[in-house]
Write a protein that holds these residues in place. Structure first.
Motif, PDB file in Angstrom:
ATOM      1  N   VAL A   1     119.809   4.148  -1.960  1.00 51.86           N
ATOM      2  CA  VAL A   1     119.319   2.940  -2.615  1.00 51.86           C
ATOM      3  C   VAL A   1     119.199   1.808  -1.601  1.00 51.86           C
ATOM      4  CG1 VAL A   1     119.831   1.197  -4.369  1.00 51.86           C
ATOM      5  CG2 VAL A   1     120.253   3.616  -4.853  1.00 51.86           C
ATOM      6  N   LYS A   2     120.181   1.696  -0.745  1.00 54.69           N
ATOM      7  CA  LYS A   2     120.153   0.656   0.296  1.00 54.69           C
ATOM      8  C   LYS A   2     118.925   0.823   1.186  1.00 54.69           C
ATOM      9  CE  LYS A   2     122.017  -2.525   3.100  1.00 54.69           C
ATOM     10  NZ  LYS A   2     122.270  -3.922   2.730  1.00 54.69           N
TER      11      LYS A   2
ATOM     12  N   ILE B   1     127.516  -1.347   2.498  1.00 56.17           N
ATOM     13  CA  ILE B   1     126.879  -0.032   2.451  1.00 56.17           C
ATOM     14  C   ILE B   1     125.635  -0.077   3.326  1.00 56.17           C
ATOM     15  CG2 ILE B   1     125.736   1.643   0.960  1.00 56.17           C
ATOM     16  CD1 ILE B   1     127.467   0.379  -1.339  1.00 56.17           C
ATOM     17  N   PRO B   2     125.523   0.804   4.320  1.00 56.58           N
ATOM     18  CA  PRO B   2     124.352   0.785   5.198  1.00 56.58           C
ATOM     19  C   PRO B   2     123.224   1.638   4.645  1.00 56.58           C
ATOM     20  CG  PRO B   2     125.889   2.408   6.002  1.00 56.58           C
ATOM     21  CD  PRO B   2     126.511   1.801   4.754  1.00 56.58           C
ATOM     22  N   PRO B   3     121.983   1.413   5.110  1.00 60.11           N
ATOM     23  CA  PRO B   3     120.914   2.363   4.799  1.00 60.11           C
ATOM     24  C   PRO B   3     121.283   3.731   5.363  1.00 60.11           C
ATOM     25  CG  PRO B   3     120.043   0.365   5.807  1.00 60.11           C
ATOM     26  CD  PRO B   3     121.519   0.322   5.970  1.00 60.11           C
ATOM     27  N   LEU B   4     120.840   4.767   4.739  1.00 56.89           N
ATOM     28  CA  LEU B   4     121.236   6.111   5.130  1.00 56.89           C
ATOM     29  C   LEU B   4     120.934   6.410   6.590  1.00 56.89           C
ATOM     30  CD1 LEU B   4     122.435   8.752   4.105  1.00 56.89           C
ATOM     31  CD2 LEU B   4     120.133   9.523   3.530  1.00 56.89           C
ATOM     32  N   ARG B   5     119.830   5.856   7.116  1.00 50.99           N
ATOM     33  CA  ARG B   5     119.442   6.180   8.488  1.00 50.99           C
ATOM     34  C   ARG B   5     119.912   5.154   9.513  1.00 50.99           C
ATOM     35  NH1 ARG B   5     114.936   4.850   5.572  1.00 50.99           N
ATOM     36  NH2 ARG B   5     113.870   2.916   6.105  1.00 50.99           N
ATOM     37  N   ALA B   6     120.639   4.110   9.069  1.00 54.88           N
ATOM     38  CA  ALA B   6     121.100   3.090  10.020  1.00 54.88           C
ATOM     39  C   ALA B   6     122.146   3.672  10.952  1.00 54.88           C
ATOM     40  CB  ALA B   6     121.679   1.893   9.264  1.00 54.88           C
ATOM     41  N   MET B   7     122.099   3.316  12.234  1.00 58.36           N
ATOM     42  CA  MET B   7     123.053   3.810  13.230  1.00 58.36           C
ATOM     43  C   MET B   7     123.641   2.617  13.991  1.00 58.36           C
ATOM     44  SD  MET B   7     123.145   7.032  12.686  1.00 58.36           S
ATOM     45  CE  MET B   7     124.046   7.623  14.092  1.00 58.36           C
TER      46      MET B   7
ATOM     47  N   GLU C   1     115.959   1.304 -12.036  1.00 58.23           N
ATOM     48  CA  GLU C   1     117.248   1.839 -12.447  1.00 58.23           C
ATOM     49  C   GLU C   1     118.156   2.205 -11.274  1.00 58.23           C
ATOM     50  OE1 GLU C   1     118.621   2.016 -15.669  1.00 58.23           O
ATOM     51  OE2 GLU C   1     116.955   0.595 -15.840  1.00 58.23           O
ATOM     52  N   ASP C   2     117.576   2.584 -10.126  1.00 60.66           N
ATOM     53  CA  ASP C   2     118.419   2.939  -8.977  1.00 60.66           C
ATOM     54  C   ASP C   2     119.228   1.738  -8.493  1.00 60.66           C
ATOM     55  OD1 ASP C   2     117.882   5.598  -8.831  1.00 60.66           O
ATOM     56  OD2 ASP C   2     116.338   5.440  -7.289  1.00 60.66           O
ATOM     57  N   LEU C   3     118.551   0.620  -8.317  1.00 56.13           N
ATOM     58  CA  LEU C   3     119.243  -0.576  -7.842  1.00 56.13           C
ATOM     59  C   LEU C   3     120.184  -1.109  -8.917  1.00 56.13           C
ATOM     60  CD1 LEU C   3     119.749  -2.634  -5.655  1.00 56.13           C
ATOM     61  CD2 LEU C   3     117.669  -3.860  -6.359  1.00 56.13           C
ATOM     62  N   PHE C   4     119.758  -1.036 -10.165  1.00 56.83           N
ATOM     63  CA  PHE C   4     120.623  -1.488 -11.257  1.00 56.83           C
ATOM     64  C   PHE C   4     121.891  -0.633 -11.306  1.00 56.83           C
ATOM     65  CE2 PHE C   4     121.717  -1.558 -15.893  1.00 56.83           C
ATOM     66  CZ  PHE C   4     122.084  -2.894 -15.950  1.00 56.83           C
TER      67      PHE C   4
ATOM     68  N   ASN D   1     129.570   9.102  -4.865  1.00 57.06           N
ATOM     69  CA  ASN D   1     128.429   8.211  -5.111  1.00 57.06           C
ATOM     70  C   ASN D   1     127.908   7.557  -3.834  1.00 57.06           C
ATOM     71  OD1 ASN D   1     128.511   8.709  -7.847  1.00 57.06           O
ATOM     72  ND2 ASN D   1     129.802   6.938  -8.311  1.00 57.06           N
ATOM     73  N   LEU D   2     128.586   7.765  -2.710  1.00 58.76           N
ATOM     74  CA  LEU D   2     128.217   7.054  -1.488  1.00 58.76           C
ATOM     75  C   LEU D   2     126.803   7.383  -1.027  1.00 58.76           C
ATOM     76  CD1 LEU D   2     128.894   5.183   0.863  1.00 58.76           C
ATOM     77  CD2 LEU D   2     129.919   7.143   2.040  1.00 58.76           C
ATOM     78  N   LYS D   3     126.434   8.649  -0.997  1.00 56.83           N
ATOM     79  CA  LYS D   3     125.106   9.005  -0.483  1.00 56.83           C
ATOM     80  C   LYS D   3     124.010   8.351  -1.308  1.00 56.83           C
ATOM     81  CE  LYS D   3     122.024  12.786   0.787  1.00 56.83           C
ATOM     82  NZ  LYS D   3     120.871  12.158   0.081  1.00 56.83           N
ATOM     83  N   ARG D   4     124.165   8.369  -2.624  1.00 60.19           N
ATOM     84  CA  ARG D   4     123.147   7.720  -3.453  1.00 60.19           C
ATOM     85  C   ARG D   4     123.096   6.226  -3.176  1.00 60.19           C
ATOM     86  NH1 ARG D   4     122.591   7.689 -10.125  1.00 60.19           N
ATOM     87  NH2 ARG D   4     120.733   6.327 -10.167  1.00 60.19           N
TER      88      ARG D   4
END
Length: 527
Positions: A505-506, A521-527, A218-221, A498-501
Motif C-alpha cells: 500500500v505504501k 512503513i517503507p515502500p516494498l522496494r525502498a532500500m 479500500e487498500d489505503l483505508f 500484515n506487514l507486506k500488504r
C-alpha cells in the motif's frame, strides 16, 4: 597528500549539503507564505525559534520529558494547523523542498517520534483541529485528529446516555494517532478496538489532496486502521460507529499484595480473564508499593473491572469465576458510562466529568519509558516471582495486564492492519517513570532487564509489540533513512503477517516515501 585531498572533498560535500539545506528551508517558508489563503492565513499558525511563544507551543504537547527538546536546531518550524488548508500547504511545501514533517496530534508518542528528528524537520501540529459532530439517530460521529478522547467522550455523553465509543482510558490522548494505531480500551472484549468502528476518514496524501474512503480506496483505508496513519498521510478526521452501553455500568478496584497471596489470585486471573462474559473487562496492574515496614517494598496487584450491567450480576460472575479475589459488594460502584471514564483515568469516584476536558499545557513533568508484550500461555508462578524480583529493583514501575478474548477472538487478523487478535490471553504494558535526568540511563537499563526477564513467557518469532506503545528498542531507522531490512524487524513485531500488504500500500500511495520517520512503513522496494 591523498589523505588531505580526501578530507578536502569531505569538507566540500559537507559545506555543499549545508547550503542546500539552508536554501531548502528558505524555499519552504517562502512556499508556505505564497500558497496561503487570505481567508485562512497560515502565518497565524506558523511558529519558529524567533517567536516568543515557540517554546511554549512546543512543550505544551510533548508528554515525555526524555524526548522533549525545544532548542533542537533541526526543528525549522511548528505549523499548528487551524484549517485543513494549512495541512495541505505544509505537506506540499515540505515535499517539494525535501523537508521531513512530524505529525503530532496531542503528543502522547512514547518515544517522541512525532516531535523530534536528527534531520531538519517541521512539526505539523493538529491539536487545533478538534471538532466533533455526534449523530445519535445513526449512532455515528465525526471526530477530528486533534480532539482528545476526553472531549469525544464528553460530546457523546451530552448527546446520549446509552452510546459510547470503544477507545482508550487516557482522556488527554489525541484521536488522530490513537485510532490509527489500533485504539485499545476497556470495551475491547465486547466491541473490539477503535479501528473496528471506523467507517470513513479524511486524509491529506503526499500530493496535498484531501481523500475520503471513496477516493482513497479500500487498500489505503485498510492500512490507516491500525497501520499508523503517519506512514501514509495526515489524518484529518475519522467517522466512527458508536456502540451501545446500558445506563448503568459497574466498576471496582481491589488490591492484593504478595503477602495476601496475590500470586494465586493472579495465576487464576490468567486462566479466566479472557473467558469471562464479553461484557466484563477485568485488568490486573502489578506495581511496587510500601511493605509492612517503612524501609521495605513489595508488589501489589490492582484488579480493576468494568461490567456492562449491575453490581449484583458482576458479583455473581466474580464469585463463580474468581472467588480468590474476595470481591465484596462495597467494592463495587454503579455509575453511567461517562463516569466510568473518570474512574479509569484514576480520578476518585464522584469526580466531575468536566475534568475530561482539561488539556495539560505545562511542560512534561516526568521522564518515562514504556514497552509492550502479548501473552498466549499463562505465566507460571515461578515466572511471576522472577518478574517481581526484577520490578523491585525500580523506584517507580508498573505493568498493566489487559485481557483479550471475547469478540477479539472472532475478528480475523487481516480485517484491519491491526493484527493482534485471536490467541492472546492478555497484553502487557510496561511503564517506568522518573524525575531526574541523571538516572535516565539506569532506568532504561532496568527496563531492558525487566523486558529480558519476561521473554520466556510472551509471544515469540516474532515477539509482538503494540504500535501505540511506541518502543524504539525493537528496531528503527535513522532519521531520513529507510532500510527495508531494518523496517521488517520492527514492522514484523507491530504488524505480523500484515506487514507486506502495508508495504505494498505504501508503494502505491507514497512511492517516494515522503511520509517517513524512524519506525515508519517503507515502500516494498525502498532500500
Amino acid at each position: 597528500m591523498k589523505v588531505g585531498f580526501a578530507l578536502f572533498l569531505v569538507l566540500l560535500v559537507s559545506v555543499s549539503e549545508a547550503k542546500i539545506t539552508k536554501q531548502n528551508i528558505g524555499n519552504f517558508l517562502r512556499c508556505l507564505r505564497s500558497r496561503t489563503s487570505p481567508l485562512n492565513p497560515i502565518t497565524e499558525a506558523l511558529y519558529n525559534h524567533d517567536n516568543s511563544t515557540f517554546v511554549s507551543t512546543y512543550v505544551s504537547y510533548t508528554k515525555n520529558k526524555r524526548c522533549s527538546n525545544p532548542n533542537d536546531t533541526n526543528l525549522i518550524a511548528i505549523v499548528a494547523a487551524k484549517h485543513e488548508s494549512h495541512v495541505q500547504e505544509t505537506v506540499v511545501c515540505a515535499k517539494s523542498n525535501e523537508i521531513q514533517i512530524r505529525i503530532r496530534s496531542v503528543g502522547h508518542d512514547y518515544e517522541g517520534l512525532s516531535y523530534i528528528s536528527s534531520v531538519p524537520f517541521v512539526i505539523l501540529d493538529m491539536h487545533n483541529l478538534r471538532s466533533i459532530t455526534i449523530d445519535v439517530s445513526n449512532k455515528k460521529a465525526w471526530v477530528q485528529a486533534g480532539a482528545t478522547l476526553g472531549e469525544l467522550y464528553t460530546k457523546i455523553a451530552e448527546a446520549s446516555k446509552t452510546l459510547a465509543f470503544a477507545a482508550g482510558v487516557c482522556p488527554t490522548v489525541g484521536a488522530g494517532g490513537h485510532i490509527s494505531g489500533g485504539g485499545y480500551g476497556n470495551l475491547i472484549r465486547k466491541y473490539g478496538i477503535s479501528v473496528d468502528h471506523v467507517v470513513d476518514a479524511q486524509l491529506v496524501d503526499a500530493n496535498g489532496k484531501i481523500l475520503n474512503r471513496a477516493s482513497m480506496g479500500e487498500d489505503l483505508f485498510w492500512a490507516i486502521r491500525g497501520g499508523g496513519g503517519a506512514s501514509f498521510g495526515v489524518i484529518l478526521s475519522w467517522k466512527i460507529n458508536l456502540v451501545e452501553v446500558p445506563e448503568t455500568l459497574t466498576v471496582f478496584k481491589v488490591n492484593k499484595t504478595l503477602e495476601q497471596g496475590v500470586n494465586d489470585v493472579l495465576y487464576k486471573w490468567q486462566l479466566v480473564s479472557s473467558k469471562l462474559p464479553r461484557e466484563l473487562f477485568l485488568s490486573a496492574m502489578p506495581q511496587i508499593t510500601k511493605g509492612a515496614k517503612s524501609d521495605e517494598k513489595t508488589i501489589a496487584v490492582a484488579f480493576s473491572a468494568q461490567y456492562l450491567g449491575s453490581a449484583e450480576k458482576l458479583m455473581a460472575i466474580i464469585s463463580k469465576s474468581l472467588p480468590e479475589l474476595g470481591l465484596k459488594r462495597e467494592d463495587c460502584n454503579e455509575m453511567s458510562w461517562i463516569n466510568t471514564t473518570t474512574f479509569w483515568a484514576d480520578f476518585p469516584v464522584g469526580t466531575p466529568t468536566s475534568v475530561l476536558l482539561k488539556r495539560p499545557l505545562e511542560p512534561p513533568g516526568a521522564f518515562f519509558k514504556s514497552k509492550s508484550d502479548y501473552v498466549k500461555k499463562p505465566i507460571p508462578k515461578e515466572g511471576m516471582e522472577k518478574i517481581w524480583k526484577m520490578m523491585l529493583k525500580f523506584n517507580n514501575v508498573w505493568m498493566q495486564w489487559n485481557p483479550y478474548g471475547g469478540v477479539m477472538d472472532k475478528i480475523p487478523a487481516n480485517a484491519t492492519a491491526f493484527p493482534h487478535r485471536k490467541g492472546n490471553l492478555f497484553k502487557i504494558q510496561y511503564f517506568s517513570f522518573w524525575n531526574d535526568a541523571n538516572v535516565t540511563d539506569a532506568n532504561l537499563g532496568s527496563m531492558k532487564e525487566l523486558y529480558d526477564v519476561t521473554e520466556p513467557y510472551v509471544s515469540s518469532n516474532p515477539r509482538e509489540a503494540f504500535l501505540n506503545y511506541r518502543d524504539i528498542d525493537i528496531g528503527s531507522n535513522l532519521s531520513g533513512e529507510t532500510n527495508t531490512e531494518e523496517a521488517e524487524i520492527y514492522g514484523s513485531k507491530y504488524f505480523l503477517g500484515n506487514l507486506k500488504r502495508l508495504m505494498d500500500v505504501k508503494a502505491k500511495y507514497d512511492p517516494e516515501n515522503f511520509f517517513r520517520y524512524e519506525q515508519s512503513i517503507p515502500p516494498l522496494r525502498a532500500m
